[in-house]
Enzyme design. Structure first.
Site, PDB file in Angstrom:
ATOM      1  N   LYS A 231       0.828  -1.224   0.000  1.00 12.05           N
ATOM      2  CA  LYS A 231       0.000   0.000   0.000  1.00 12.05           C
ATOM      3  C   LYS A 231       0.854   1.263   0.000  1.00 12.05           C
ATOM      4  O   LYS A 231       0.431   2.303  -0.517  1.00 12.05           O
ATOM      5  CB  LYS A 231      -0.962  -0.037   1.178  1.00 12.05           C
TER       6      LYS A 231
ATOM      7  N   THR B 180      -3.917   5.474   3.235  1.00  9.75           N
ATOM      8  CA  THR B 180      -2.547   5.887   2.957  1.00  9.75           C
ATOM      9  C   THR B 180      -2.420   6.591   1.617  1.00  9.75           C
ATOM     10  O   THR B 180      -1.578   7.478   1.450  1.00  9.75           O
ATOM     11  CB  THR B 180      -1.612   4.662   2.989  1.00  9.75           C
TER      12      THR B 180
END
Length: 318
Positions: free
Chosen positions: A186, A243
């Site tokens: 991620k 994120t």
């Protein structure tokens, strides 16, 4: 119950504050002056200004003091420093479960965080905590959820209960591999999404890049034996979205600066703190060369391709 948190950056300090709602916490600080500041003011002014830490958090620069009498250790050390720190601390470590917070891939070995911990502390039970957990929001009491992953379901449930508060909800899972893969990947996607925004390429491109990143994350996870559902859960899509889209994310901020045309060193400097995706992207590619999404991000980081050209390649690969 007493818990040790080793590492007093933004996330380590936040986790110490969460755990202190249920336990006494020994918080190891790399710098003696930071430990003294927290003891005197109940605040980590560098990483969490304006956030008061509970009195149950004992800050100390002595790792032996932080570890004394604990039944759980939480590692809040940047991944590229994890092995060296653990090796130095190993003589002090009690035989209790260890929760790793570091997300990424070790540059030298291609190992994920829990694999590094297993290498150094071979006889410990190792778990991973991961989810859409932006430290600044959690530190200020905003609601969030996370997963605690461990191969032993009972232990994972016990540790999840230790972390759970009325605002912070931890859920036990057993797919450690999937959580490790998602936590590393991620950050790379966040770099790419930031590049899209920094270059002004629009919402359609941002959504496409985020989706393509999620798809390649799940593909890699499948090759390593992870469960598909992990990548649609909190540690997968949840952490990926947080994120990749929040300016609180250092990886997103680095990508944003790259998209605006800054060189990598300047982009990292402007973001402040550690952006794990910068080291993780090339390490992931060395672990598995068949990752086209990661390959294009690495080309930007290496200065071999512009963010706009990289995004164009990503979209054409669909």
């Amino acid at each position: 119950m007493r818990v040790a948190v080793l590492g007093a950056g933004a996330w380590g300090t936040t986790v110490a504050g969460v755990l202190a709602q249920n336990s006494d916490v020994g918080l190891w600080c790399r710098r003696a002056d930071l430990a003294a500041e927290i003891a005197a003011t109940r605040e980590n002014s560098r990483y969490l200004p304006g956030v008061e830490l509970p009195s149950r958090v004992l800050a100390t620069p002595d790792v032996a003091v932080a570890l004394r009498g604990v039944s759980l250790v939480v590692l809040a050390v940047p991944l590229q420093q994890l092995r060296s720190r653990l090796t130095a601390w190993r003589p002090e470590f009690p035989g209790v479960p260890v929760v790793n917070l570091a997300k990424g891939v070790e540059t030298a070995t291609g190992e994920f965080g829990t694999e590094v911990v297993h290498d150094v502390l071979r006889d410990r039970q190792v778990l991973a905590l991961s989810g859409p957990n932006l430290a600044a929001e959690i530190a200020r009491g905003q609601p969030a959820a996370t997963v605690v992953a461990g191969p032993d379901e009972r232990l994972a449930q016990h540790v999840a209960a230790v972390f759970t508060t009325p605002q912070f909800h931890a859920h036990a899972v057993t797919d450690v591999v999937g959580v490790d893969v998602a936590g590393a990947f991620k950050n790379v996607v966040a770099l790419a999404v930031g590049m899209v925004e920094g270059a002004g390429l629009g919402a359609n491109a941002r959504a496409a890049v985020l989706t393509l990143g999620l798809s390649e994350m799940a593909t890699l996870g499948g090759r390593l034996g992870a469960r598909p559902e992990t990548f649609l859960g909190l540690a997968g899509a949840g952490d990926l979205v947080a994120t990749s889209t929040s300016t609180l994310s250092r990886n997103h901020r680095v990508g944003l600066a790259l998209g605006e045309g800054l060189p990598l060193a300047d982009a990292v400097g402007r973001a402040g703190g550690t952006a794990e995706g910068v080291a993780t992207a090339p390490a992931l590619l060395r672990r598995d060369p068949d990752l086209p999404f990661v390959r294009d991000v690495v080309a930007v980081l290496a200065g071999e391709r512009s963010p706009v050209a990289a995004v164009s390649r990503l979209l054409s690969a669909t």
